[in-house]
Design an enzyme around this catalytic site. Structure first.
Site, mmCIF file in Angstrom:
data_model
loop_
_atom_site.group_PDB
_atom_site.id
_atom_site.type_symbol
_atom_site.label_atom_id
_atom_site.label_comp_id
_atom_site.label_asym_id
_atom_site.label_seq_id
_atom_site.Cartn_x
_atom_site.Cartn_y
_atom_site.Cartn_z
ATOM 1 N N HIS A 118 -13.026 2.727 -0.683
ATOM 2 C CA HIS A 118 -13.077 1.751 0.421
ATOM 3 C C HIS A 118 -13.665 0.414 -0.044
ATOM 4 C CE1 HIS A 118 -13.367 5.188 3.617
ATOM 5 N NE2 HIS A 118 -12.120 4.771 3.502
ATOM 6 N N ARG B 35 -11.754 9.849 19.911
ATOM 7 C CA ARG B 35 -11.474 9.633 21.349
ATOM 8 C C ARG B 35 -11.303 10.965 22.081
ATOM 9 N NH1 ARG B 35 -7.170 5.175 19.624
ATOM 10 N NH2 ARG B 35 -7.133 6.714 17.983
ATOM 11 N N ASN C 252 0.874 -1.173 0.000
ATOM 12 C CA ASN C 252 0.000 0.000 0.000
ATOM 13 C C ASN C 252 0.910 1.221 0.000
ATOM 14 O OD1 ASN C 252 -1.741 2.082 0.473
ATOM 15 N ND2 ASN C 252 -2.694 1.179 2.291
ATOM 16 N N GLY D 256 -16.049 2.456 13.940
ATOM 17 C CA GLY D 256 -17.064 1.401 13.934
ATOM 18 C C GLY D 256 -16.677 0.224 14.804
ATOM 19 N N ASN E 31 -14.473 0.304 17.374
ATOM 20 C CA ASN E 31 -14.049 0.619 18.749
ATOM 21 C C ASN E 31 -14.987 1.478 19.580
ATOM 22 O OD1 ASN E 31 -11.388 -0.691 18.721
ATOM 23 N ND2 ASN E 31 -10.988 0.787 17.085
ATOM 24 N N ARG F 214 -2.376 -2.120 -3.690
ATOM 25 C CA ARG F 214 -3.566 -1.289 -3.524
ATOM 26 C C ARG F 214 -3.469 -0.114 -4.505
ATOM 27 N NH1 ARG F 214 -4.978 3.344 0.676
ATOM 28 N NH2 ARG F 214 -7.132 3.598 0.053
ATOM 29 N N HIS G 265 -18.121 1.987 6.861
ATOM 30 C CA HIS G 265 -16.682 2.024 7.158
ATOM 31 C C HIS G 265 -16.417 3.376 7.804
ATOM 32 C CE1 HIS G 265 -12.316 1.217 6.204
ATOM 33 N NE2 HIS G 265 -12.305 2.524 6.426
ATOM 34 N N LEU G 266 -16.212 3.358 9.122
ATOM 35 C CA LEU G 266 -16.064 4.606 9.867
ATOM 36 C C LEU G 266 -14.663 4.692 10.446
ATOM 37 C CD1 LEU G 266 -19.483 4.426 11.816
ATOM 38 C CD2 LEU G 266 -19.031 5.479 9.578
ATOM 39 N N GLY G 267 -13.745 5.203 9.663
ATOM 40 C CA GLY G 267 -12.370 5.421 10.146
ATOM 41 C C GLY G 267 -12.098 6.902 10.059
ATOM 42 N N ASN G 268 -10.864 7.229 9.763
ATOM 43 C CA ASN G 268 -10.542 8.629 9.544
ATOM 44 C C ASN G 268 -11.246 9.097 8.272
ATOM 45 O OD1 ASN G 268 -9.342 10.897 10.463
ATOM 46 N ND2 ASN G 268 -7.272 10.071 10.341
ATOM 47 N N GLY G 269 -11.203 8.228 7.265
ATOM 48 C CA GLY G 269 -12.090 8.396 6.106
ATOM 49 C C GLY G 269 -13.322 7.557 6.402
ATOM 50 N N GLU H 58 -8.212 -5.049 5.140
ATOM 51 C CA GLU H 58 -8.066 -4.750 3.714
ATOM 52 C C GLU H 58 -6.894 -5.512 3.097
ATOM 53 O OE1 GLU H 58 -9.330 -0.277 3.106
ATOM 54 O OE2 GLU H 58 -8.868 -0.677 5.197
ATOM 55 N N ARG I 294 -12.578 15.622 6.668
ATOM 56 C CA ARG I 294 -13.329 15.960 5.454
ATOM 57 C C ARG I 294 -14.790 16.234 5.793
ATOM 58 N NH1 ARG I 294 -11.700 10.747 2.514
ATOM 59 N NH2 ARG I 294 -9.452 10.864 2.899
HETATM 60 P P1 ADP Z 1 -7.964 5.202 8.724
HETATM 61 O O1 ADP Z 1 -9.142 5.614 7.923
HETATM 62 O O2 ADP Z 1 -6.928 6.256 8.837
HETATM 63 O O3 ADP Z 1 -7.447 3.831 8.411
HETATM 64 P P2 ADP Z 1 -8.916 3.994 11.196
HETATM 65 O O4 ADP Z 1 -9.863 3.034 10.592
HETATM 66 O O5 ADP Z 1 -7.696 3.464 11.837
HETATM 67 O O6 ADP Z 1 -8.536 5.150 10.193
HETATM 68 O O7 ADP Z 1 -9.719 4.877 12.238
HETATM 69 C C1 ADP Z 1 -9.065 5.856 12.979
HETATM 70 C C2 ADP Z 1 -10.065 6.600 13.811
HETATM 71 O O8 ADP Z 1 -10.804 5.699 14.613
HETATM 72 C C3 ADP Z 1 -9.406 7.527 14.816
HETATM 73 O O9 ADP Z 1 -9.149 8.770 14.242
HETATM 74 C C4 ADP Z 1 -10.436 7.626 15.902
HETATM 75 O O10 ADP Z 1 -11.292 8.683 15.593
HETATM 76 C C5 ADP Z 1 -11.206 6.342 15.814
HETATM 77 N N1 ADP Z 1 -10.991 5.453 16.966
HETATM 78 C C6 ADP Z 1 -10.065 4.493 17.121
HETATM 79 N N2 ADP Z 1 -10.183 3.897 18.353
HETATM 80 C C7 ADP Z 1 -11.238 4.457 18.956
HETATM 81 C C8 ADP Z 1 -11.910 4.282 20.224
HETATM 82 N N3 ADP Z 1 -11.501 3.385 21.103
HETATM 83 N N4 ADP Z 1 -12.947 5.073 20.511
HETATM 84 C C9 ADP Z 1 -13.367 6.002 19.629
HETATM 85 N N5 ADP Z 1 -12.796 6.204 18.434
HETATM 86 C C10 ADP Z 1 -11.755 5.463 18.087
#
Ligand code: ADP
Length: 590
Positions: free
Chosen positions: A152, A255, A7, A303, A305, A63, A180-184, A359, A213
């Site tokens: 994604h 967090r 990646n 999602g 955590n 990727r 899919h709830l990450g940074n993106g 992924e 974003r």
């Molecule tokens: P990316 O899209 O960069 O791969 P990730 O899927 O790793 O991102 O998600 C990162 C985000 O997940 C962090 O910015 C944070 O907001 C959130 N996160 C991770 N752990 C926790 C937690 N224990 N509680 C709440 N939010 C969390």
């Protein structure tokens, strides 16, 4: 197969060596600070190849963020494919150049193993046109390739498949909403195995609220900002200074916001509420788009955590059949080794699942499937093709209504599948726009009503029938039937049949395919040869070898022209043509 997954981002290269069958991770790492002090992508990849030598890498999966409109699946890389990825650079100017640099370096360092490009966009590439199209001038859209692409894709595909396994079936049996709830962040509607809607669009800026974003805004807002701030600053604001970070004025990390919100910070609270509100809105929209939902999946950093965010998103969805078990939600912990947790109440109609996305494993699997799939071509036994005109299967009760109590069908002609026959009797289909008279009934009677029409018939009737496997009529389209003794309105039962091949276990063994597998079938020797993808294999002792397609599909391949006599376009259910098909390969989607 041992797959090196690469990646390659603009400032770092992440890698893993994954055994694609077992999912075991044999090595993982990251080379950072590319671009600084003369560190190049090429040097980083060389370092990685050296570090992973001991594992005996058999293929490399890359990727690639943007596959444009061309790439529908992971693809073995050659010079032509590389050029096509280069052509997508204008669509992803930040990502594709780095992906390409990694690809080039790895092909130079490992010239003797196959390299496969796995696209973030590919899973969404077969989205229906109505979902992929922005309502702007069509010529302009064409010229600049402006459409919804979605991203994604590897993550949505991976978690949707795990969800289907958890539900005890095949991906093609369910309607799943994946978040899919990450940074993106993005949402996807996976309807019976295919992405039919997703929230990221032309770029990853559209849709859900993200770390930095904005997600959805009024396009007029973008214009206003661009006039005030200039285009580049607007780009920076919407991509880097918005979302959770922009709303809270604090951070893009949920967090931090949760901690501050607990102390009463208004911006942090607003950020959390807007994030959850937007995600809920998409769940409602996607359930509607699919005419219902069987499972909702939450994945990625937030999602997987944040029990608190999951609860906010999933609350008050009882009307949809979603009910959370608060305790299970609170306790849910997922990992690569134990990736699925069901957090729904036992009696909830819709399952809610927390799933750990992976992924890299998905890229490794798709890579292995491409490399191995390429070797399965070359089964020579031809398959007879039968063209199904529109037809009707009825239950005892429906026949009673249409033809009178206790009426029996009169066999007109036996069909090639043993025991089946075309009946003398016909009914009329009445749609909102028009009617089609004289549609033949097939016997024997069945436990469920099923009316099979073509896409052309759909337009004529003014209905919207989903493409379905035989027997899967739940939530299909409504239709009215008219017989000599009565009229019957069915709330569901109207479908466009999924193309398929009937075969015996012996034939399946000869082709090296299994029941419920999807294959590609090549039509050869006609005036307009073509390859049908996504052909379902159905295996049973009682079947006779035969591929079934509808009249539109037959027309597309001009099968009529090479059939004998005037048989294909009559109202007779099935007629063999002289066309023959061969299984060309297993569908890469599988
Ligand atoms: P990316 O899209 O960069 O791969 P990730 O899927 O790793 O991102 O998600 C990162 C985000 O997940 C962090 O910015 C944070 O907001 C959130 N996160 C991770 N752990 C926790 C937690 N224990 N509680 C709440 N939010 C969390």
């Amino acid at each position: 197969m041992k797959v090196l997954v690469i990646n390659c981002g603009s400032s770092s290269v992440k890698y893993q060596v994954v055994e694609s069958d077992s999912g075991e991770r044999l090595a993982a790492g990251v080379v950072e600070r590319i671009g600084e002090e003369g560190r190049t992508h090429s040097a980083a990849v060389k370092e990685i190849v050296e570090a992973t030598k001991e594992h005996g890498v058999e293929a490399v999966g890359h990727r690639v963020v943007h596959g444009g409109p061309k790439f529908h699946d992971a693809t073995l890389v050659d010079d032509e494919v590389k050029a096509a990825i280069e052509a997508c650079v204008p669509l992803a100017p930040l990502h594709n150049p780095a992906n390409l640099a990694g690809l080039e370096a790895a092909r130079a360092a490992l010239p003797d193993v196959p390299h496969v490009a796995v696209f973030d966009t590919a899973f969404h590439a077969r989205m229906p046109r109505r979902a992929a199209t922005y309502a702007i001038d069509r010529e302009l859209a064409e010229k600049h390739q402006l459409r919804r692409y979605g991203f994604h894709g590897t993550s949505h595909a991976f978690v949707a498949r795990l969800a289907a396994e958890h539900l005890g079936g095949d991906l093609r049996d369910f309607r799943i909403i994946t978040l899919h709830l990450g940074n993106g962040a993005s949402a996807c509607a996976v309807e019976y195995g295919s992405s039919v809607e997703t929230s990221m669009g032309l770029t990853p800026l559209e849709g859900l609220v993200m770390g930095t974003r904005s997600g959805d805004v009024d396009p007029g807002l973008v214009l206003k900002l661009a006039r005030e701030l200039g285009v580049d600053e607007t780009d920076r604001v919407l991509n880097r200074e918005s979302g959770l970070k922009g709303l809270s004025g604090l951070s893009n990390d949920l967090r931090d916001l949760q901690a501050k919100a607990a102390e009463g910070h208004d911006g942090a609270r607003l950020a959390i509420n807007v994030f959850a509100h937007q995600a809920r809105k998409y769940i409602g929209a996607y359930a509607t788009v699919m005419g219902g939902v069987d499972a909702i999946v939450l994945t990625a950093g937030i999602g997987e955590n944040s029990a608190d965010m999951r609860r906010r998103i999933l609350q008050r969805l009882e009307f949809l059949g979603v009910r959370l078990d608060e305790e299970k939600n609170f306790d849910a912990k997922v990992s690569d080794d134990d990736p699925v947790r069901d957090i729904g109440a036992a009696n909830a109609r819709v399952r809610t699942l927390v799933i750990a996305t992976n992924e890299e494993l998905e890229i490794a699997r798709q890579t292995a499937a491409q490399v191995q799939g390429a070797k399965t071509i070359a089964v020579k036994k031809p398959i007879p093709i039968a063209v199904s005109a529109r037809h009707v299967h009825l239950t005892r009760e429906s026949l009673d209504v249409l033809f009178g109590e206790g009426y029996e069908l009169t066999p007109y002609k036996p069909l090639s599948q043993p025991g089946q026959f075309a009946a003398e009797e016909k009914v009329n289909l009445i749609g909102p726009r028009a009617r089609i008279d004289g549609v033949r009934i097939l016997g024997p009677l069945r436990p469920g009503n099923q009316i099979e029409i073509s896409r052309t018939d759909e337009f004529k009737l003014g209905v919207d029938a989903p493409v379905r496997h035989s027997g899967k009529v739940k939530n299909s389209a409504p239709i009215t039937l008219e017989g000599p003794k009565g009229t019957l309105h069915l709330e569901e039962g109207l479908i466009c049949a999924w193309r398929h091949i009937h075969m015996t276990p012996e034939d399946a063994a000869a082709y090296g395919v299994k029941d419920k597998e999807y294959v590609e079938v090549a039509i050869k020797g006609g005036p307009r040869d073509l390859i049908f993808g996504d052909v379902l294999v159905r295996v049973k002792d009682s079947y006779a070898l035969e591929m079934h397609i509808d009249t539109d599909e037959a027309n597309a391949a001009e099968l009529g022209r090479i059939s004998e006599g005037d048989i294909v376009y009559t109202d007779v259910y099935v007629e063999e043509t002289q066309a023959e098909a061969v299984i060309q390969s297993k569908s890469p989607a599988e």
